[in-house]
Design a protein around this motif. Structure first.
Motif, PDB file in Angstrom:
ATOM      1  N   ALA A  29      34.583  43.652  38.349  1.00  0.00           N
ATOM      2  CA  ALA A  29      34.049  42.376  37.880  1.00  0.00           C
ATOM      3  C   ALA A  29      35.036  41.699  36.936  1.00  0.00           C
ATOM      4  N   CYS A  30      35.705  42.474  36.081  1.00  0.00           N
ATOM      5  CA  CYS A  30      36.707  41.903  35.179  1.00  0.00           C
ATOM      6  C   CYS A  30      37.833  41.250  35.970  1.00  0.00           C
ATOM      7  N   TYR A  31      38.294  41.936  37.003  1.00  0.00           N
ATOM      8  CA  TYR A  31      39.384  41.382  37.811  1.00  0.00           C
ATOM      9  C   TYR A  31      38.934  40.149  38.576  1.00  0.00           C
ATOM     10  N   THR A  32      37.759  40.223  39.208  1.00  0.00           N
ATOM     11  CA  THR A  32      37.277  39.099  40.016  1.00  0.00           C
ATOM     12  C   THR A  32      37.054  37.863  39.147  1.00  0.00           C
ATOM     13  N   LEU A  33      36.347  38.030  38.031  1.00  0.00           N
ATOM     14  CA  LEU A  33      36.091  36.884  37.158  1.00  0.00           C
ATOM     15  C   LEU A  33      37.385  36.383  36.526  1.00  0.00           C
ATOM     16  N   GLY A  34      38.307  37.295  36.230  1.00  0.00           N
ATOM     17  CA  GLY A  34      39.593  36.867  35.676  1.00  0.00           C
ATOM     18  C   GLY A  34      40.371  35.998  36.646  1.00  0.00           C
ATOM     19  N   MET A  35      40.404  36.375  37.916  1.00  0.00           N
ATOM     20  CA  MET A  35      41.094  35.570  38.925  1.00  0.00           C
ATOM     21  C   MET A  35      40.436  34.202  39.073  1.00  0.00           C
ATOM     22  N   ILE A  36      39.109  34.178  39.064  1.00  0.00           N
ATOM     23  CA  ILE A  36      38.390  32.905  39.193  1.00  0.00           C
ATOM     24  C   ILE A  36      38.665  32.005  37.991  1.00  0.00           C
ATOM     25  N   GLN A  37      38.631  32.587  36.804  1.00  0.00           N
ATOM     26  CA  GLN A  37      38.879  31.790  35.597  1.00  0.00           C
ATOM     27  C   GLN A  37      40.314  31.273  35.561  1.00  0.00           C
ATOM     28  N   PHE A  38      41.267  32.126  35.932  1.00  0.00           N
ATOM     29  CA  PHE A  38      42.680  31.756  35.810  1.00  0.00           C
ATOM     30  C   PHE A  38      43.074  30.693  36.825  1.00  0.00           C
ATOM     31  N   TYR A  39      42.682  30.889  38.086  1.00  0.00           N
ATOM     32  CA  TYR A  39      43.174  30.007  39.137  1.00  0.00           C
ATOM     33  C   TYR A  39      42.218  28.862  39.483  1.00  0.00           C
ATOM     34  N   CYS A  40      40.920  29.102  39.443  1.00  0.00           N
ATOM     35  CA  CYS A  40      39.970  28.071  39.869  1.00  0.00           C
ATOM     36  C   CYS A  40      39.599  27.113  38.744  1.00  0.00           C
ATOM     37  N   PHE A  41      39.331  27.661  37.553  1.00  0.00           N
ATOM     38  CA  PHE A  41      38.877  26.829  36.442  1.00  0.00           C
ATOM     39  C   PHE A  41      39.967  26.571  35.414  1.00  0.00           C
ATOM     40  N   GLN A  42      41.211  26.999  35.724  1.00  0.00           N
ATOM     41  CA  GLN A  42      42.372  26.771  34.858  1.00  0.00           C
ATOM     42  C   GLN A  42      42.147  27.259  33.417  1.00  0.00           C
ATOM     43  N   ASN A  43      41.309  28.256  33.266  1.00  0.00           N
ATOM     44  CA  ASN A  43      41.113  28.872  31.954  1.00  0.00           C
ATOM     45  C   ASN A  43      42.068  30.058  31.876  1.00  0.00           C
ATOM     46  N   ARG A  44      43.341  29.754  31.613  1.00  0.00           N
ATOM     47  CA  ARG A  44      44.396  30.750  31.728  1.00  0.00           C
ATOM     48  C   ARG A  44      44.230  31.895  30.735  1.00  0.00           C
ATOM     49  N   ARG A  45      43.883  31.570  29.502  1.00  0.00           N
ATOM     50  CA  ARG A  45      43.817  32.601  28.470  1.00  0.00           C
ATOM     51  C   ARG A  45      42.718  33.624  28.782  1.00  0.00           C
ATOM     52  N   ASN A  46      41.507  33.128  29.044  1.00  0.00           N
ATOM     53  CA  ASN A  46      40.405  34.045  29.308  1.00  0.00           C
ATOM     54  C   ASN A  46      40.609  34.795  30.627  1.00  0.00           C
ATOM     55  N   GLY A  47      41.156  34.108  31.639  1.00  0.00           N
ATOM     56  CA  GLY A  47      41.394  34.759  32.915  1.00  0.00           C
ATOM     57  C   GLY A  47      42.401  35.898  32.792  1.00  0.00           C
ATOM     58  N   ALA A  48      43.513  35.632  32.100  1.00  0.00           N
ATOM     59  CA  ALA A  48      44.519  36.680  31.913  1.00  0.00           C
ATOM     60  C   ALA A  48      43.971  37.827  31.068  1.00  0.00           C
ATOM     61  N   ALA A  49      43.134  37.499  30.080  1.00  0.00           N
ATOM     62  CA  ALA A  49      42.549  38.546  29.231  1.00  0.00           C
ATOM     63  C   ALA A  49      41.620  39.454  30.034  1.00  0.00           C
ATOM     64  N   LEU A  50      40.839  38.865  30.938  1.00  0.00           N
ATOM     65  CA  LEU A  50      39.945  39.682  31.768  1.00  0.00           C
ATOM     66  C   LEU A  50      40.739  40.568  32.725  1.00  0.00           C
ATOM     67  N   MET A  51      41.799  40.019  33.325  1.00  0.00           N
ATOM     68  CA  MET A  51      42.626  40.851  34.208  1.00  0.00           C
ATOM     69  C   MET A  51      43.335  41.944  33.426  1.00  0.00           C
ATOM     70  N   ALA A  52      43.754  41.623  32.204  1.00  0.00           N
ATOM     71  CA  ALA A  52      44.383  42.645  31.364  1.00  0.00           C
ATOM     72  C   ALA A  52      43.389  43.741  30.990  1.00  0.00           C
ATOM     73  N   LYS A  53      42.138  43.359  30.791  1.00  0.00           N
ATOM     74  CA  LYS A  53      41.094  44.353  30.497  1.00  0.00           C
ATOM     75  C   LYS A  53      40.929  45.333  31.650  1.00  0.00           C
ATOM     76  N   ALA A  54      41.019  44.819  32.882  1.00  0.00           N
ATOM     77  CA  ALA A  54      40.952  45.704  34.044  1.00  0.00           C
ATOM     78  C   ALA A  54      42.233  46.510  34.191  1.00  0.00           C
ATOM     79  N   ALA A  55      43.380  45.885  33.890  1.00  0.00           N
ATOM     80  CA  ALA A  55      44.662  46.583  34.027  1.00  0.00           C
ATOM     81  C   ALA A  55      44.774  47.741  33.048  1.00  0.00           C
ATOM     82  N   ILE A  56      44.215  47.580  31.846  1.00  0.00           N
ATOM     83  CA  ILE A  56      44.256  48.657  30.854  1.00  0.00           C
ATOM     84  C   ILE A  56      43.534  49.891  31.367  1.00  0.00           C
ATOM     85  N   ARG A  57      42.528  49.667  32.206  1.00  0.00           N
ATOM     86  CA  ARG A  57      41.770  50.781  32.774  1.00  0.00           C
ATOM     87  C   ARG A  57      42.308  51.192  34.148  1.00  0.00           C
TER      88      ARG A  57
END
Length: 343
Positions: free
Chosen positions: A112-140
Motif C-alpha cells: 500500500a505504501c508503494y502503490t499510494l506513493g506512486m499515485i501521489q508522486f506521478y498522478c497528483f504531483q505530490n512529489r514529497r509525500n509520494g517519495a516518502a511513501l516509496m521510501a517507507k516501503a524501500a526501508i522495509r
C-alpha cells in the motif's frame, strides 16, 4: 393425494415443518460462528486478504456480516493485504479508495505504501509525500520500491535535469538487485558496462546481464504454465547495443517472452494518464506495463534507432523490445547535427 396429472398436492404442514428445521439449523450455525474466538476469525481474514486476486474478494467478505466488517478493518488484516486487494482502477478512484489505501499504509502495509506513493508522486504531483511513501516501503526491503526510487534518481524526476543522482540510483539498483529484482539487476549491468554512475567494468556488467537472463528464465519456467515461445532471433536493444554480443535480453537467444504480470500501481498510472493527460508534450513510457509519465520535457530517453519510442529506464526498454518493439523498430532518417536523444 395426487391430481389427475399424477402430481402431488403441496403438503403445507410438512413444508412448514421443514422451514422450522432450517431456521433452527441456521440459528445453531450462527451460534457456532459467534462462539469462534476473534483470533481464528482474524486468521481467516488475514489469509483471505493476503491471497485476494481482486478488491471484490476482500470487499465481498466485509459485506458478509457485521463481525467480518468489523474485524476485516483490523490493522493486522490490513497490514497483510496483497497488492491486488487495493488494485482500484483509475476510472473508479474516489475518496473512499484513497482513505482505504491510507488506512493500509498506516497499518504498515508495504504494498500500500508503494502503490499510494506512486499515485501521489506521478498522478497528483505530490512529489514529497509520494517519495516518502516509496521510501517507507524501500526501508522495509520492498524491491520494486527501491527500483522505482532508482529510476527517479537516474532521471531527476520531479525536478530539473541538474538534480540527477547517479550514484544514489546505482546504490538503490544494487540493493533491489540483491533482493532479486530482475530489472534492477539488468539496469545495474548496463551501468557497469557504460560507466554510468559507477566505475566502468565491462566484464562484471556482462555477468550481471547474463544473471538477469538466467533469473528471468528460471522465473518463467517455474511458473504454473510456462509460456516461452520459440521464435526468430531478435536484435539487441538499440540504445544499449555494444560492439559485440551481450545477451542483454532473452530475445537474443531465440525466445519471445510473454507479457508479465503488471503491478497494480503501474496499471493505475496507465489508466490515469489515458484519461488525464493534460499536456501532450510530456511523454509516457512506451512500455505498456509501466505507465510512468515525464515530470519535465525530454526527461525520458528515446530509442536510438527509430527515435519514436520513449522509455523511463533500461528495464522498460528491454521488456518492450522482447514483447513487440523489435518487430516494429525501423531506422529513422538522420540529419547532420541532430541527436537522437538520450539521457
Amino acid at each position: 393425494m395426487r391430481t389427475r396429472r399424477g402430481n402431488s398436492y403441496p403438503m403445507i404442514g410438512a413444508q412448514a415443518t421443514n422451514n422450522r428445521k432450517k431456521s433452527r439449523l441456521s440459528t445453531v450455525l450462527c451460534n457456532f460462528f459467534d462462539m469462534l474466538p476473534d483470533d481464528i476469525v482474524l486468521f481467516v481474514l488475514v489469509k483471505l486478504a493476503s491471497t485476494a486476486d481482486c478488491p471484490a474478494d476482500f470487499v465481498g467478505a466485509l459485506l458478509t456480516c457485521r463481525r467480518f466488517n468489523g474485524l476485516g478493518l483490523n490493522s493486522l488484516v490490513l497490514s497483510q493485504a496483497s497488492a491486488e486487494t487495493f488494485a482500484v482502477k483509475a476510472t473508479r478512484w474516489t475518496q473512499a479508495a484513497y482513505r482505504f489505501l491510507q488506512r493500509c499504509t498506516d497499518a504498515g502495509n508495504v504494498e500500500a505504501c508503494y502503490t499510494l506513493g506512486m499515485i501521489q508522486f506521478y498522478c497528483f504531483q505530490n512529489r514529497r509525500n509520494g517519495a516518502a511513501l516509496m521510501a517507507k516501503a524501500a526501508i522495509r526491503s520492498h524491491a520494486t520500491a527501491l527500483y522505482s526510487l532508482a529510476i527517479i534518481q537516474f532521471n531527476g524526476s520531479g525536478g530539473s535535469k541538474d538534480i540527477k543522482d547517479l550514484i544514489g540510483g546505482v546504490t538503490l539498483c544494487a540493493r533491489a538487485a540483491f533482493l532479486g529484482h530482475i530489472d534492477a539487476l539488468r539496469e545495474l549491468g548496463h551501468c557497469l558496462k557504460d560507466g554510468y554512475g559507477i566505475g566502468k567494468n565491462t566484464v562484471e556488467g556482462q555477468r550481471f546481464l547474463l544473471e538477469a537472463n538466467a533469473r528471468e528464465l528460471s522465473a518463467i519456467c517455474s511458473s504454473p504454465s510456462p509460456a516461452l515461445i520459440p521464435g526468430r532471433r531478435l536484435n539487441l536493444p538499440p540504445f544499449s547495443r555494444p560492439n559485440g554480443p551481450s545477451g542483454s535480453t532473452l530475445g537474443e537467444i531465440g525466445f519471445c517472452l510473454p507479457f508479465q504480470k503488471i503491478h497494480p500501481a503501474n496499471r493505475f498510472l496507465a489508466g490515469w494518464y489515458a484519461e488525464h493527460r493534460s499536456d501532450p508534450a510530456y511523454r509516457i513510457c512506451s512500455y505498456s506495463g509501466c505507465g510512468r509519465p515525464e515530470t519535465r520535457i525530454h526527461e525520458f530517453r528515446r530509442c536510438a534507432v527509430c527515435g519514436v519510442m520513449n522509455y523511463c529506464s533500461r528495464g522498460c526498454q528491454a521488456r518492450d523490445w522482447t514483447v513487440g518493439h523489435s518487430q516494429n523498430c525501423q531506422p529513422m532518417v538522420r540529419f547532420p547535427g541532430i541527436d537522437a536523444g538520450g539521457r
